[in-house]
Design an enzyme around this catalytic site. Structure first.
Site, short mmCIF file in Angstrom:
data_model
loop_
_atom_site.label_atom_id
_atom_site.label_comp_id
_atom_site.label_asym_id
_atom_site.label_seq_id
_atom_site.Cartn_x
_atom_site.Cartn_y
_atom_site.Cartn_z
N SER A 114 -62.51 -22.30 -84.78
CA SER A 114 -61.81 -22.68 -83.57
C SER A 114 -61.80 -21.49 -82.63
CB SER A 114 -60.37 -23.11 -83.86
OG SER A 114 -60.30 -24.14 -84.80
N ASP A 142 -58.89 -16.04 -98.32
CA ASP A 142 -59.36 -16.49 -99.63
C ASP A 142 -58.17 -17.04 -100.40
OD1 ASP A 142 -60.51 -16.95 -102.04
OD2 ASP A 142 -61.30 -14.94 -102.33
#
Length: 880
Positions: A308, A386
């Protein structure tokens, strides 16, 4: 005539044609198509309302809902959402609950197996009672509103045209009442969609066993911090000195680690893990895990580079002296669009009813996800931490190994119902790390007939389990309402603290002139189980507790900033900070988009930027990576090949923009991307499995940028020609030649007639009825396109495509918005298609032309602006 006008005229013509075609195909005419259109004016009496609720719509059908109390407000939002988008909501809860096959038949079975194995709905059910009382109240009110509409409709044909179109396959289908859990499961689906390095970890695990860690590591180069600055500089934020340790919530119970025979270190474990990764049993298990999870990709839409854009500029840079905030989240393309637009207003804003907010919502979820209220605005981009780890597990039929002991597997059974077919049983096994995602594919039970090295039982084999923060009950739903009601940066941060998954970059601006940033979310604390590699780079050995999660990074230790010295913040999925603590990830977007946005802001100068300028930046189609690759392509001597050199010449005067028209820049862009595709194929297809081919996203651009400086790197050599050792220059030449041939075949021999828009097209497809196997008149009713689009995968105008498949757009800006904190009525927005989910509705795709053209619409917010924009008003009144 602008593209917007052409698209709008085309859509009107298609709508008329479709009704005629449907009548001709079997009497399914205009009345049936319009039967489910909602009532948008007059009065409807509803049981349970405390007062009258106004639902005023503008010329694009976007509702602004006004109520006396919060319960009525969200009940009305549920009612309106169901009237506009119920089939989409029904589909979403089937996806999120692992019940898609009930609706679409055997084609949904693989997705159901994946979702049931992960247990999204069970997590949502566990999450609901832990949420704040007001959140549960709002979720319940929303569900009541949806069910009010279901009761009013009576039968499925009155809810959506999809139900009668599917009637032959769903003769006994009954729409179930909506529940609060149905809203929560779609939040899980969205979190899964943008969860971080999920696929890359499995990919590295699969490739390391065959290619070696060194060659695989070169496919994941370090982030170019100097060339593409992080979101926050070291002057904006630096790590704290806290312990970075918190206690795991009771919802995530890991088995107690037992002392190993001797201390286990990454160095000591490395040979054992290396042996495991090269074992064909483990390789098969990792491939099976990938195969299980792959069906969710087309449902949700992912790919390298999907992210984005968001940025916020402070008062010193704007013409008004107040901040501006821009956001365009990039997600998979479909119709109806992912977002719906809505305004939610309490007639009198108070502690009991604190909402005066407008923005983008998810059909099926109460509140506004991204937008602004009267005081602040906020935007989201994927932080990409992560938050998933895969564990190679040593398992038997009933247990798994951990620190030298056998621990009982958690086993549950599921039954998947399949429309038009027999029920399918599913056994789900889990370790303390999470569900075994390699366990449900055909043939896995036969994998590994020989014992493993160091196995304690001849029956022991490998499996792959998944740890993901989205499988932990959390407070993300609380965050939605806290953001909607926040009035300043302190309240914004308090709301962000509740935002657990998916972890996002949150940008902030307020009417007082402040700008800010916050990185929220559950970020696991863990140690690497692999010497020399960061945690999560490869699947961890699950048989030792070395790589187990130990808790979460405290919110106070996550990066944030208020009014940074530079005067603006760009968050486009690039590195958050150069600091290595807390560990977030090593796999950022490579920063081509963020750097271009920075360049445009810095070029504007102080005191000049307007909302129109930010909208213009959103449409920027310059490919910054081309600046690196084009010189190398022009250096290839093609004097002996005038046919190819005529195409190469297009690149000599190219301005690096990627328009969709017939301009010289568009012709050059078409050739450049054709060369890029051929280059990736020549460099990598010989060593990568078909399902792991290079897709051309930002990481692959960084890989090639590195390889260009290394002409004899092993990746340049084509292993399919064993008697020849290719170098960089030979591969570049082959790519130029092959691209010329490919475009000649598809676009003709005249290079001046080539156009990027002729091959880079978007077709918006309905998730259920849009496939090529569906009858053409129905596809014409529900699909839109193809349309030529500018931009590309690592371009600010991010119209993504997969280089291993073709040039067609498969992800793009799901919406665009620019908020002017100096004059909220000067803000602008646009959705990808339209507000309505009813295919023949005038609002099904009435924003598509503007979206494709890169233009936006006025976004009214004040009483005066909303009154001027009102075209229809529906009053919901208490029954009796």
């Amino acid at each position: 005539m602008t593209r917007a006008k052409v698209v709008r005229r085309t859509l009107l013509w298609v709508g008329a044609l479709v009704v005629v075609a449907l009548v001709a195909a079997g009497g399914f005419g205009a009345s049936a198509v319009r039967r489910a259109w909602p009532q948008t004016s007059g009065t409807i009496a509803l049981e349970g309302l405390g007062g009258t609720v106004s639902v005023a719509r503008d010329e694009r059908g976007i509702p602004t809902i006004t109520a006396d109390n919060a319960t009525d407000l969200f009940r009305a939002q549920g009612f309106v959402a169901a009237s506009d988008r119920f089939f989409e909501m029904d589909l979403r809860r089937h996806i999120g609950s692992g019940r898609l096959a009930e609706l679409v038949g055997s084609t949904g079975l693989a997705a159901d197996q994946a979702v049931r194995t992960m247990g999204w709905r069970k997590v949502a059910e566990a999450e609901l009672p832990t949420l704040a009382p007001n959140t549960r109240l709002y979720l319940g009110a929303y569900a009541d509103g949806v069910n009010d509409y279901l009761t009013k409709a009576g039968e499925p044909a009155n809810l959506a045209v999809e139900y009668p179109l599917l009637a032959t396959q769903l003769p006994e289908y009954r729409v179930e009442p909506w529940s609060a859990v149905d809203s929560l499961v779609w939040l899980k689906a969205m979190a899964y969609d943008i969860k971080g390095n999920f696929a890359d970890e499995l990919t590295r695990g699969r490739l390391t066993g065959t290619l070696g860690a060194g060659l695989v590591g070169s496919l994941y180069p370090a982030y170019p911090t100097t060339e593409h600055p992080p979101i926050l500089s070291t002057d904006d934020w630096s790590p704290t000195t806290s312990s970075l340790q918190t206690i795991l919530p009771s919802a995530l119970t890991l088995p107690a680690a037992q002392p190993a025979t001797k201390p286990v270190t990454p160095a000591a474990l490395a040979p054992e893990l290396a042996a495991a990764l090269t074992d064909p049993i483990a390789a098969d298990a990792m491939a099976q895990a990938s195969a299980l999870l792959a069906p969710l990709v087309p449902l949700l839409g992912r790919g390298d580079g999907v992210g984005s854009n968001s940025w916020v500029v402070g008062p010193k840079l704007t013409k008004s002296g107040k901040p501006l905030l821009a956001n365009d989240p990039h997600l998979g393309v479909s119709i109806p669009s992912i977002w719906s637009q809505v305004g939610l207003r309490c007639r009198t804003v108070s502690t009991d009813c604190p909402f005066n907010v407008s923005g983008f919502a998810l059909a099926g979820v109460p509140g506004v996800i991204i937008g602004h209220n009267g005081s602040i605005a906020w935007g989201f981009t994927n932080l990409g931490p992560d938050v998933t780890d895969f564990f190679l597990e040593r398992v038997t039929d009933t247990a798994y190994q951990l620190d030298g002991r056998q621990v009982a597997l958690q086993v549950t059974t599921e039954t998947i119902k399949v429309r038009g077919g027999a029920d399918v049983p599913l056994t789900v096994r889990a370790t303390g790390h999470g569900p075994i995602v390699s366990d449900v594919m055909p043939g896995v039970a036969e994998v590994g007939k020989s014992p493993l090295p160091g196995a304690t039982s001849a029956l022991e084999t490998y499996a792959v389990s998944l740890a993901w923060t989205g499988l932990v009950p959390s407070t993300s739903a609380d965050a939605i309402f806290a953001l909607d009601a926040a009035g300043d940066f302190e309240e914004f941060r308090a709301a962000a603290k509740l935002f657990a998954v998916p972890s996002q970059n949150l940008v902030y601006a307020d009417t007082s002139g402040n700008i800010g940033y916050q990185a929220p979310g559950l970020i696991p604390l863990r140690r690497s189980a692999t010497a020399g590699l960061p945690a999560g780079f490869l699947p961890s050995p699950g048989w030792v507790s070395q790589g187990d999660w130990r808790g979460w990074v405290p919110f106070e230790d996550l990066p944030w900033a208020l009014n940074p010295a530079e005067g603006f913040i760009v968050a486009a999925n690039q590195q958050v900070t150069a600091a290595t603590s807390p560990f977030l990830t090593t796999e950022w977007d490579a920063g081509w988009r963020s750097q271009r946005i920075r360049e445009r802001i810095l070029a504007a100068g102080a005191g000049t930027l307007t909302a129109a300028d930010l909208a213009s930046i959103q449409g920027d189609s310059t490919d910054g990576f081309a600046e690196k690759l084009v010189p190398a392509l022009l250096a290839v001597d093609l004097a002996d090949d005038p046919f190819t050199s005529s195409a190469q010449d297009l690149l000599r005067s190219w301005d690096l923009t990627t328009p969709a028209d017939g301009s010289p820049s568009s012709a050059a862009a078409a050739y450049f991307y054709a060369v890029w595709t051929k280059l990736l194929q020549a460099a990598f297809d010989d060593q990568l499995p078909v399902d792991l081919r290079a897709d051309g996203g930002s990481r692959w651009r960084l890989v090639i940028s590195t390889l260009l400086a290394d002409p004899t790197n092993p990746w340049w050599d084509d292993k399919r020609t064993p008697s020849i050792v290719e170098s960089r220059d030979e591969i570049l030449r082959q790519s130029l030649v092959q691209a010329r041939l490919a475009l000649t075949k598809s676009l003709g021999s005249d290079v001046q007639g080539w156009s990027w828009g002729r091959v880079h097209t978007l077709t918006l497809r309905h998730r259920v009825l849009g496939a090529d196997t569906v009858a053409a008149p129905i596809r014409a009713l529900v699909n839109r396109g193809p349309f030529a689009l500018p931009g590309g995968s690592a371009v600010v105008n991010a119209t993504g495509w997969n280089a291993s498949v073709g040039f067609a757009v498969n992800w793009a800006p799901s919406m665009r918005m620019v908020v002017d904190l100096g004059d909220l009525d000067a803000s602008t927005w646009v959705n990808q298609s339209g507000q309505s989910g009813h295919p023949a509705s005038p609002h099904y795709a009435d924003q598509l032309g503007a979206w494709a053209d890169g233009t936006t619409f006025p976004w009214p917010f004040s009483d005066t602006a909303l009154s001027t924009a009102r075209r229809e008003e529906l009053l919901l009144t208490p029954a009796g």
